[in-house]
Design a protein around this motif. Sequence first.
Motif, PDB file in Angstrom:
ATOM      1  N   TRP A   1       0.812  -1.214   0.000  1.00 43.44           N
ATOM      2  CA  TRP A   1       0.000   0.000   0.000  1.00 43.44           C
ATOM      3  C   TRP A   1       0.845   1.265   0.000  1.00 43.44           C
ATOM      4  CZ3 TRP A   1      -0.883  -3.968   3.614  1.00 43.44           C
ATOM      5  CH2 TRP A   1      -0.225  -3.856   4.831  1.00 43.44           C
ATOM      6  N   LYS A   2       2.165   1.115  -0.016  1.00 42.76           N
ATOM      7  CA  LYS A   2       3.078   2.231  -0.246  1.00 42.76           C
ATOM      8  C   LYS A   2       4.053   1.825  -1.347  1.00 42.76           C
ATOM      9  CE  LYS A   2       2.884   4.193   4.423  1.00 42.76           C
ATOM     10  NZ  LYS A   2       3.661   4.567   5.631  1.00 42.76           N
ATOM     11  N   PRO A   3       4.614   2.793  -2.094  1.00 43.02           N
ATOM     12  CA  PRO A   3       5.489   2.457  -3.226  1.00 43.02           C
ATOM     13  C   PRO A   3       6.718   1.645  -2.804  1.00 43.02           C
ATOM     14  CG  PRO A   3       4.797   4.733  -3.363  1.00 43.02           C
ATOM     15  CD  PRO A   3       4.348   4.245  -2.019  1.00 43.02           C
ATOM     16  N   VAL A   4       7.019   0.602  -3.587  1.00 44.38           N
ATOM     17  CA  VAL A   4       8.173  -0.265  -3.354  1.00 44.38           C
ATOM     18  C   VAL A   4       8.853  -0.541  -4.693  1.00 44.38           C
ATOM     19  CG1 VAL A   4       7.097  -1.336  -1.327  1.00 44.38           C
ATOM     20  CG2 VAL A   4       6.819  -2.397  -3.585  1.00 44.38           C
ATOM     21  N   ASN A   5       9.995  -1.208  -4.640  1.00 42.02           N
ATOM     22  CA  ASN A   5      10.717  -1.521  -5.878  1.00 42.02           C
ATOM     23  C   ASN A   5      10.033  -2.630  -6.672  1.00 42.02           C
ATOM     24  OD1 ASN A   5      12.775   0.384  -5.583  1.00 42.02           O
ATOM     25  ND2 ASN A   5      13.989  -0.990  -4.301  1.00 42.02           N
ATOM     26  N   ARG A   6       9.585  -3.669  -5.989  1.00 46.39           N
ATOM     27  CA  ARG A   6       9.019  -4.825  -6.695  1.00 46.39           C
ATOM     28  C   ARG A   6       7.746  -5.275  -5.989  1.00 46.39           C
ATOM     29  NH1 ARG A   6      11.042  -8.109 -10.626  1.00 46.39           N
ATOM     30  NH2 ARG A   6      10.118 -10.181 -10.822  1.00 46.39           N
ATOM     31  N   ALA A   7       6.636  -5.297  -6.730  1.00 45.15           N
ATOM     32  CA  ALA A   7       5.337  -5.628  -6.156  1.00 45.15           C
ATOM     33  C   ALA A   7       4.697  -6.789  -6.904  1.00 45.15           C
ATOM     34  CB  ALA A   7       4.418  -4.413  -6.211  1.00 45.15           C
ATOM     35  N   LEU A   8       4.235  -7.776  -6.162  1.00 43.16           N
ATOM     36  CA  LEU A   8       3.434  -8.869  -6.707  1.00 43.16           C
ATOM     37  C   LEU A   8       1.979  -8.545  -6.385  1.00 43.16           C
ATOM     38  CD1 LEU A   8       6.309 -10.081  -6.603  1.00 43.16           C
ATOM     39  CD2 LEU A   8       5.274 -12.269  -5.970  1.00 43.16           C
ATOM     40  N   ILE A   9       1.132  -8.512  -7.420  1.00 41.50           N
ATOM     41  CA  ILE A   9      -0.230  -8.001  -7.276  1.00 41.50           C
ATOM     42  C   ILE A   9      -1.241  -9.133  -7.463  1.00 41.50           C
ATOM     43  CG2 ILE A   9      -1.908  -6.346  -8.134  1.00 41.50           C
ATOM     44  CD1 ILE A   9       0.580  -5.071  -6.842  1.00 41.50           C
ATOM     45  N   THR A  10      -2.160  -9.251  -6.497  1.00 44.59           N
ATOM     46  CA  THR A  10      -3.158 -10.324  -6.567  1.00 44.59           C
ATOM     47  C   THR A  10      -4.273 -10.027  -7.575  1.00 44.59           C
ATOM     48  OG1 THR A  10      -4.435  -9.382  -4.723  1.00 44.59           O
ATOM     49  CG2 THR A  10      -2.756 -11.041  -4.182  1.00 44.59           C
ATOM     50  N   HIS A  11      -4.685  -8.748  -7.685  1.00 38.42           N
ATOM     51  CA  HIS A  11      -5.766  -8.405  -8.620  1.00 38.42           C
ATOM     52  C   HIS A  11      -5.837  -6.899  -8.788  1.00 38.42           C
ATOM     53  CE1 HIS A  11      -7.773  -8.095  -4.693  1.00 38.42           C
ATOM     54  NE2 HIS A  11      -8.704  -7.336  -5.263  1.00 38.42           N
ATOM     55  N   GLY A  12      -6.742  -6.442  -9.655  1.00 41.64           N
ATOM     56  CA  GLY A  12      -6.735  -5.065 -10.105  1.00 41.64           C
ATOM     57  C   GLY A  12      -7.488  -4.055  -9.274  1.00 41.64           C
ATOM     58  N   HIS A  13      -8.151  -4.438  -8.189  1.00 39.84           N
ATOM     59  CA  HIS A  13      -8.851  -3.451  -7.382  1.00 39.84           C
ATOM     60  C   HIS A  13      -7.868  -2.483  -6.738  1.00 39.84           C
ATOM     61  CE1 HIS A  13     -12.804  -5.924  -6.928  1.00 39.84           C
ATOM     62  NE2 HIS A  13     -12.867  -5.076  -7.946  1.00 39.84           N
ATOM     63  N   SER A  14      -8.312  -1.244  -6.556  1.00 35.62           N
ATOM     64  CA  SER A  14      -7.393  -0.157  -6.207  1.00 35.62           C
ATOM     65  C   SER A  14      -6.768  -0.276  -4.828  1.00 35.62           C
ATOM     66  CB  SER A  14      -8.125   1.182  -6.317  1.00 35.62           C
ATOM     67  OG  SER A  14      -9.255   1.215  -5.462  1.00 35.62           O
ATOM     68  N   ASP A  15      -7.353  -1.060  -3.933  1.00 40.65           N
ATOM     69  CA  ASP A  15      -6.719  -1.227  -2.625  1.00 40.65           C
ATOM     70  C   ASP A  15      -5.629  -2.290  -2.659  1.00 40.65           C
ATOM     71  OD1 ASP A  15      -8.820  -3.070  -3.041  1.00 40.65           O
ATOM     72  OD2 ASP A  15      -9.016  -3.477  -0.901  1.00 40.65           O
ATOM     73  N   HIS A  16      -5.501  -3.011  -3.765  1.00 43.18           N
ATOM     74  CA  HIS A  16      -4.462  -4.036  -3.903  1.00 43.18           C
ATOM     75  C   HIS A  16      -3.447  -3.687  -4.994  1.00 43.18           C
ATOM     76  CE1 HIS A  16      -6.253  -7.223  -1.277  1.00 43.18           C
ATOM     77  NE2 HIS A  16      -7.319  -6.461  -1.477  1.00 43.18           N
ATOM     78  N   ALA A  17      -3.899  -3.024  -6.033  1.00 46.20           N
ATOM     79  CA  ALA A  17      -3.005  -2.601  -7.123  1.00 46.20           C
ATOM     80  C   ALA A  17      -2.909  -1.082  -7.103  1.00 46.20           C
ATOM     81  CB  ALA A  17      -3.531  -3.094  -8.470  1.00 46.20           C
ATOM     82  N   ARG A  18      -1.822  -0.573  -6.539  1.00 46.47           N
ATOM     83  CA  ARG A  18      -1.672   0.874  -6.355  1.00 46.47           C
ATOM     84  C   ARG A  18      -0.557   1.418  -7.229  1.00 46.47           C
ATOM     85  NH1 ARG A  18      -3.611   2.281  -0.311  1.00 46.47           N
ATOM     86  NH2 ARG A  18      -4.676   0.329   0.167  1.00 46.47           N
ATOM     87  N   TRP A  19      -0.710   2.677  -7.578  1.00 39.32           N
ATOM     88  CA  TRP A  19       0.263   3.333  -8.421  1.00 39.32           C
ATOM     89  C   TRP A  19       1.527   3.663  -7.617  1.00 39.32           C
ATOM     90  CZ3 TRP A  19       2.914   7.959  -8.772  1.00 39.32           C
ATOM     91  CH2 TRP A  19       3.486   8.240 -10.025  1.00 39.32           C
ATOM     92  N   GLY A  20       2.699   3.698  -8.284  1.00 37.37           N
ATOM     93  CA  GLY A  20       3.921   4.182  -7.664  1.00 37.37           C
ATOM     94  C   GLY A  20       5.012   3.154  -7.481  1.00 37.37           C
ATOM     95  N   ASN A  21       4.717   1.874  -7.706  1.00 36.12           N
ATOM     96  CA  ASN A  21       5.756   0.853  -7.590  1.00 36.12           C
ATOM     97  C   ASN A  21       6.639   0.854  -8.841  1.00 36.12           C
ATOM     98  OD1 ASN A  21       4.738  -0.276  -5.046  1.00 36.12           O
ATOM     99  ND2 ASN A  21       3.008  -0.970  -6.285  1.00 36.12           N
ATOM    100  N   LYS A  22       7.898   0.472  -8.670  1.00 38.45           N
ATOM    101  CA  LYS A  22       8.819   0.477  -9.810  1.00 38.45           C
ATOM    102  C   LYS A  22       8.572  -0.694 -10.748  1.00 38.45           C
ATOM    103  CE  LYS A  22      12.616   3.085  -7.718  1.00 38.45           C
ATOM    104  NZ  LYS A  22      14.056   3.065  -7.351  1.00 38.45           N
TER     105      LYS A  22
END
Length: 338
Positions: free
Chosen positions: A23-44
Motif C-alpha cells: 500500500w506504499k510504493p516499493v521496488n518490486r510488487a506482486l499483485i493479486t488483482h486489479g482493485h485499487s486497494d491491492h493494485a496501487r500506483w507508484g511501484n517500480k
Amino acid sequence: MSLLRFTNKGIYCEQADVYIDPWKPVNRALITHGHSDHARWGNKHYLCTDRAAPVIRYRLGNEIQLESVPFGKKVHINGVQFSFHPAGHIIGSAQIRVEYKGEVWVASGDYKLEDDGLSYAYEPIKCHAFITESTFGLPVYKWQPQEEVFEEINAWWRSNQEQGKVSLLTAYSLGKAQRLLQGLDHSIGKVYTHGAIENTNAVLRKQGIQLPTTIRVYRDIPKNDYNGQLVLAPPSAVNSTWARRFKLVSVGIASGWMAIRGMRRRRAVDRGFLLSDHADWEGLNTAVRASGASRVYVTHGYTSIYARWLQEQGLDATAVKTEYEGERLETPQPESED
C-alpha cells in the motif's frame, strides 16, 4: 524469521525483497488483482497474472513496468518460489503461493468460493501459513446461490419495466459489474452502462473475454429511451448529476452488506440484492480448512472476531492491520463518466 511479514508498506518477503499488494510504493510488487486497494500506483515493477494485466495497466497507466505470468507458472527470485493461483474473486484475481526451503505461505488476497463463470474458480492450496481476508467474517453473512439472486434481479427489472421505470443497478466497475452482466436476462431489454463500467468492459473484451452487449450512456441519447431498461453504474454515480437524466427510476444495489437488516434503508435504495465477490462466513472457514495451515493471519474485515474464532478451533490465528478495504458500499471518489 517469518517467510512473509507485515510491514508499514505491505506484506514483505525479505529473502526475495518483494512485496505482495503493497500500500506504499516499493521496488518490486506482486499483485493479486486489479482493485485499487491491492493494485496501487507508484511501484517500480509489477508482477501479476496475464489475465489481470490488461486492466491493471489500464488503471495504473501504460508507463508502469508490468510483467505477467500464467496461473501456476513458477517464478524464482533469490531462491524463493512464487506462483499465482485462482482466487475466484474477479477476472484475473490470484492467490500468491510462496515457498522457501520447504516452508509454504499463501497470501490469498480477496477471494470467493462460488464459481461465477468469469473468474477462474478458487483453488485450495496446501500451506503452513495462510493469509485470509475477513470482509464478511461473521455467521450472519451467508450467501444464497447466485442463480437465485439473479432471478430476483431479473424479476425486479421486469416489474420496473411494467411501470415504465429505469432500473438503476449499482456495481463496482471491475468485478461485480461484469458478474451482473453475466447473470442478467438480456431478453428483458437493453442494458446501459456508466462510462467507468463501459471503459472496463472494453479492456476486458479486447483481451478476449466474452461479455454480453451493453450500451454506454451518452448525453445525446433521448431520456425516454431508458424507460424500462436497466442501467449499471458505480455506487458513487447514484446521487450525482449524471443520474439525474433518469426521471422515473428504481435504484437497486447488489452487495454482501445487504445481509444486515436495515442496510438497504440506510443506503436509500429501493432494492437490495445479496451478492458479493467475497467469501461468506462458511466460505472463509472452508478455505482455511482446505489450506491445512496451522497459522492463519486475518486481514481486513472482522479481523479480531474472526481470529478469535479460529483460535477457538485450535489454530494459531492472528489479526493483522492492513490498508485493504474489502467490499465497499461506495467508492471514495466518484468514478469518471468518460
